[in-house]
Motif scaffolding. Structure first.
Motif, PDB file in Angstrom:
ATOM      1  N   ASP A 121       0.822  -1.210   0.000  1.00 26.69           N
ATOM      2  CA  ASP A 121       0.000   0.000   0.000  1.00 26.69           C
ATOM      3  C   ASP A 121       0.859   1.263   0.000  1.00 26.69           C
ATOM      4  OD1 ASP A 121      -2.698  -0.713  -0.067  1.00 26.69           O
ATOM      5  OD2 ASP A 121      -2.766  -1.084   2.096  1.00 26.69           O
ATOM      6  N   VAL A 122       0.416   2.244  -0.751  1.00 22.80           N
ATOM      7  CA  VAL A 122       0.981   3.596  -0.650  1.00 22.80           C
ATOM      8  C   VAL A 122      -0.016   4.409   0.177  1.00 22.80           C
ATOM      9  CG1 VAL A 122       1.605   5.696  -1.902  1.00 22.80           C
ATOM     10  CG2 VAL A 122       2.159   3.458  -2.874  1.00 22.80           C
ATOM     11  N   PRO A 123       0.403   4.932   1.324  1.00 22.47           N
ATOM     12  CA  PRO A 123      -0.526   5.731   2.112  1.00 22.47           C
ATOM     13  C   PRO A 123      -0.707   7.099   1.469  1.00 22.47           C
ATOM     14  CG  PRO A 123       1.647   5.862   3.093  1.00 22.47           C
ATOM     15  CD  PRO A 123       1.761   4.927   1.908  1.00 22.47           C
ATOM     16  N   PRO A 124      -1.784   7.803   1.812  1.00 28.13           N
ATOM     17  CA  PRO A 124      -1.857   9.179   1.335  1.00 28.13           C
ATOM     18  C   PRO A 124      -0.719   9.981   1.964  1.00 28.13           C
ATOM     19  CG  PRO A 124      -3.682   8.680   2.851  1.00 28.13           C
ATOM     20  CD  PRO A 124      -2.904   7.416   2.660  1.00 28.13           C
ATOM     21  N   TYR A 125      -0.081  10.800   1.197  1.00 32.66           N
ATOM     22  CA  TYR A 125       0.949  11.677   1.752  1.00 32.66           C
ATOM     23  C   TYR A 125       1.123  12.861   0.822  1.00 32.66           C
ATOM     24  CZ  TYR A 125       4.402   9.838  -1.626  1.00 32.66           C
ATOM     25  OH  TYR A 125       5.077   9.490  -2.776  1.00 32.66           O
ATOM     26  N   MET A 126       1.687  13.905   1.344  1.00 33.61           N
ATOM     27  CA  MET A 126       1.925  15.076   0.512  1.00 33.61           C
ATOM     28  C   MET A 126       3.172  15.820   0.982  1.00 33.61           C
ATOM     29  SD  MET A 126      -1.235  17.459   1.856  1.00 33.61           S
ATOM     30  CE  MET A 126      -0.718  18.998   1.105  1.00 33.61           C
ATOM     31  N   TYR A 127       3.692  16.634   0.098  1.00 26.57           N
ATOM     32  CA  TYR A 127       4.894  17.417   0.389  1.00 26.57           C
ATOM     33  C   TYR A 127       4.497  18.767   0.992  1.00 26.57           C
ATOM     34  CZ  TYR A 127       7.950  14.105  -1.798  1.00 26.57           C
ATOM     35  OH  TYR A 127       8.652  12.968  -2.055  1.00 26.57           O
ATOM     36  N   LEU A 128       5.100  19.079   2.137  1.00 24.68           N
ATOM     37  CA  LEU A 128       4.913  20.408   2.722  1.00 24.68           C
ATOM     38  C   LEU A 128       5.976  21.355   2.189  1.00 24.68           C
ATOM     39  CD1 LEU A 128       4.167  19.395   6.424  1.00 24.68           C
ATOM     40  CD2 LEU A 128       2.544  19.849   4.585  1.00 24.68           C
ATOM     41  N   SER A 129       7.124  20.780   1.847  1.00 23.79           N
ATOM     42  CA  SER A 129       8.198  21.515   1.177  1.00 23.79           C
ATOM     43  C   SER A 129       8.996  20.430   0.450  1.00 23.79           C
ATOM     44  CB  SER A 129       9.084  22.246   2.190  1.00 23.79           C
ATOM     45  OG  SER A 129       9.795  21.287   2.960  1.00 23.79           O
ATOM     46  N   ASP A 130      10.072  20.808  -0.225  1.00 22.99           N
ATOM     47  CA  ASP A 130      10.836  19.798  -0.966  1.00 22.99           C
ATOM     48  C   ASP A 130      11.415  18.731  -0.055  1.00 22.99           C
ATOM     49  OD1 ASP A 130      10.289  20.667  -3.450  1.00 22.99           O
ATOM     50  OD2 ASP A 130      12.174  21.748  -3.748  1.00 22.99           O
ATOM     51  N   ASN A 131      11.623  19.064   1.213  1.00 24.30           N
ATOM     52  CA  ASN A 131      12.260  18.116   2.133  1.00 24.30           C
ATOM     53  C   ASN A 131      11.364  17.625   3.251  1.00 24.30           C
ATOM     54  OD1 ASN A 131      14.824  18.218   0.859  1.00 24.30           O
ATOM     55  ND2 ASN A 131      15.065  20.271   1.717  1.00 24.30           N
ATOM     56  N   LYS A 132      10.099  17.936   3.165  1.00 24.42           N
ATOM     57  CA  LYS A 132       9.229  17.557   4.277  1.00 24.42           C
ATOM     58  C   LYS A 132       7.915  16.992   3.735  1.00 24.42           C
ATOM     59  CE  LYS A 132       8.143  19.453   8.753  1.00 24.42           C
ATOM     60  NZ  LYS A 132       8.243  20.614   9.607  1.00 24.42           N
ATOM     61  N   ILE A 133       7.558  15.790   4.237  1.00 23.43           N
ATOM     62  CA  ILE A 133       6.275  15.222   3.835  1.00 23.43           C
ATOM     63  C   ILE A 133       5.406  15.025   5.068  1.00 23.43           C
ATOM     64  CG2 ILE A 133       7.181  14.014   1.802  1.00 23.43           C
ATOM     65  CD1 ILE A 133       6.986  11.387   3.417  1.00 23.43           C
ATOM     66  N   VAL A 134       4.109  14.945   4.834  1.00 23.31           N
ATOM     67  CA  VAL A 134       3.194  14.561   5.903  1.00 23.31           C
ATOM     68  C   VAL A 134       2.455  13.318   5.402  1.00 23.31           C
ATOM     69  CG1 VAL A 134       1.356  16.143   5.145  1.00 23.31           C
ATOM     70  CG2 VAL A 134       1.402  15.327   7.501  1.00 23.31           C
ATOM     71  N   ILE A 135       2.355  12.326   6.272  1.00 24.90           N
ATOM     72  CA  ILE A 135       1.690  11.070   5.917  1.00 24.90           C
ATOM     73  C   ILE A 135       0.294  11.097   6.512  1.00 24.90           C
ATOM     74  CG2 ILE A 135       1.740   8.558   6.246  1.00 24.90           C
ATOM     75  CD1 ILE A 135       4.845   8.883   6.441  1.00 24.90           C
ATOM     76  N   GLY A 136      -0.696  10.685   5.732  1.00 17.61           N
ATOM     77  CA  GLY A 136      -2.059  10.610   6.252  1.00 17.61           C
ATOM     78  C   GLY A 136      -3.002  11.601   5.597  1.00 17.61           C
ATOM     79  N   LYS A 137      -2.459  12.460   4.771  1.00 19.22           N
ATOM     80  CA  LYS A 137      -3.340  13.332   3.994  1.00 19.22           C
ATOM     81  C   LYS A 137      -2.665  13.722   2.686  1.00 19.22           C
ATOM     82  CE  LYS A 137      -2.430  17.876   6.025  1.00 19.22           C
ATOM     83  NZ  LYS A 137      -3.068  18.976   6.748  1.00 19.22           N
ATOM     84  N   ASP A 138      -3.507  14.077   1.736  1.00 19.41           N
ATOM     85  CA  ASP A 138      -2.964  14.549   0.466  1.00 19.41           C
ATOM     86  C   ASP A 138      -3.952  15.526  -0.160  1.00 19.41           C
ATOM     87  OD1 ASP A 138      -4.959  12.976  -0.647  1.00 19.41           O
ATOM     88  OD2 ASP A 138      -3.599  11.392  -1.294  1.00 19.41           O
ATOM     89  N   GLU A 139      -3.544  16.094  -1.310  1.00 22.76           N
ATOM     90  CA  GLU A 139      -4.413  17.081  -1.951  1.00 22.76           C
ATOM     91  C   GLU A 139      -5.597  16.421  -2.639  1.00 22.76           C
ATOM     92  OE1 GLU A 139      -1.302  18.984  -4.016  1.00 22.76           O
ATOM     93  OE2 GLU A 139      -0.896  20.301  -2.309  1.00 22.76           O
ATOM     94  N   GLU A 140      -5.466  15.119  -2.927  1.00 19.89           N
ATOM     95  CA  GLU A 140      -6.526  14.407  -3.636  1.00 19.89           C
ATOM     96  C   GLU A 140      -7.745  14.186  -2.723  1.00 19.89           C
ATOM     97  OE1 GLU A 140      -4.511  11.229  -5.892  1.00 19.89           O
ATOM     98  OE2 GLU A 140      -6.274  10.025  -5.453  1.00 19.89           O
ATOM     99  N   LYS A 141      -7.468  13.701  -1.525  1.00 19.88           N
ATOM    100  CA  LYS A 141      -8.584  13.296  -0.646  1.00 19.88           C
ATOM    101  C   LYS A 141      -8.625  14.035   0.685  1.00 19.88           C
ATOM    102  CE  LYS A 141      -9.565   8.726  -2.277  1.00 19.88           C
ATOM    103  NZ  LYS A 141      -9.533   7.316  -2.005  1.00 19.88           N
ATOM    104  N   GLY A 142      -7.673  14.892   0.953  1.00 17.07           N
ATOM    105  CA  GLY A 142      -7.620  15.536   2.267  1.00 17.07           C
ATOM    106  C   GLY A 142      -7.141  14.557   3.312  1.00 17.07           C
ATOM    107  N   GLU A 143      -7.577  14.746   4.533  1.00 14.35           N
ATOM    108  CA  GLU A 143      -7.127  13.912   5.660  1.00 14.35           C
ATOM    109  C   GLU A 143      -7.711  12.506   5.519  1.00 14.35           C
ATOM    110  OE1 GLU A 143      -5.076  14.386   9.513  1.00 14.35           O
ATOM    111  OE2 GLU A 143      -5.879  16.089   8.441  1.00 14.35           O
ATOM    112  N   ALA A 144      -6.875  11.470   5.663  1.00 12.82           N
ATOM    113  CA  ALA A 144      -7.379  10.093   5.548  1.00 12.82           C
ATOM    114  C   ALA A 144      -7.817   9.585   6.910  1.00 12.82           C
ATOM    115  CB  ALA A 144      -6.290   9.197   4.991  1.00 12.82           C
TER     116      ALA A 144
END
Ligand code: FES
Length: 144
Positions: A121-144
């Motif tokens: 599985d690939v969890p939802p995640y998104m980049y906050l900056s080039d060097n920082k990601i947050v896992i559990g939400k993305d722009e596609e679905k918001g907070e998972a």
């Protein structure tokens, strides 16, 4: 590779070298679902439906849940290339599940004819900056 935790599950964050990325193409015909059309426990995010299973702009970074899609063991990193026990002679690096021998490439794609039915599985995640990601939400679905 770093291991984070999300919803009680291990999430692997792996920075892949250009050589590792180049090796993925060689696996396209050997893996069961090269473009991640099938989902396991989580829907495959749009940005992971490619051989890198990652954002185009950051394709070096793999983010996957480190739980085998067969019966839930945790596969081990086997990054060394070439012949070695329990792996094919033309191994390009990836992961081996110690429980029943399923193998996954450096994108977490399961090889054909293994007990595991689908890619990691690939969890939802998104980049906050080039060097920082947050896992559990993305722009596609918001907070998972
Ligand atoms: S749990 Fe991984 S191959 Fe069975």
């Amino acid at each position: 590779m770093k291991v984070a935790e999300w919803r009680g599950k291990p999430v692997w964050i792996l920075r892949r070298t250009p050589e590792m990325l180049a090796s993925l193409k060689k696996n396209d015909a050997l893996v069961a679902d090269p473009d991640s059309d099938k989902s396991f426990q989580l829907d495959v995010p749009k940005y992971a439906k490619n051989e890198f299973r990652a954002y185009e702009k950051h394709k070096d970074l793999l983010v996957v849940v480190g739980i085998c899609s067969h019966l839930g063991c945790s596969p081990s990193a086997r990054f060394q290339e070439g012949a070695q026990p329990n792996l094919p002679d033309d191994w390009h690096g990836g992961f081996l599940c110690p429980c029943h021998g399923s193998t996954f490439d450096l994108s977490g794609r399961v090889f054909k004819n293994k007990p595991a039915p689908s890619n990691l599985d690939v969890p939802p995640y998104m980049y906050l900056s080039d060097n920082k990601i947050v896992i559990g939400k993305d722009e596609e679905k918001g907070e998972a």
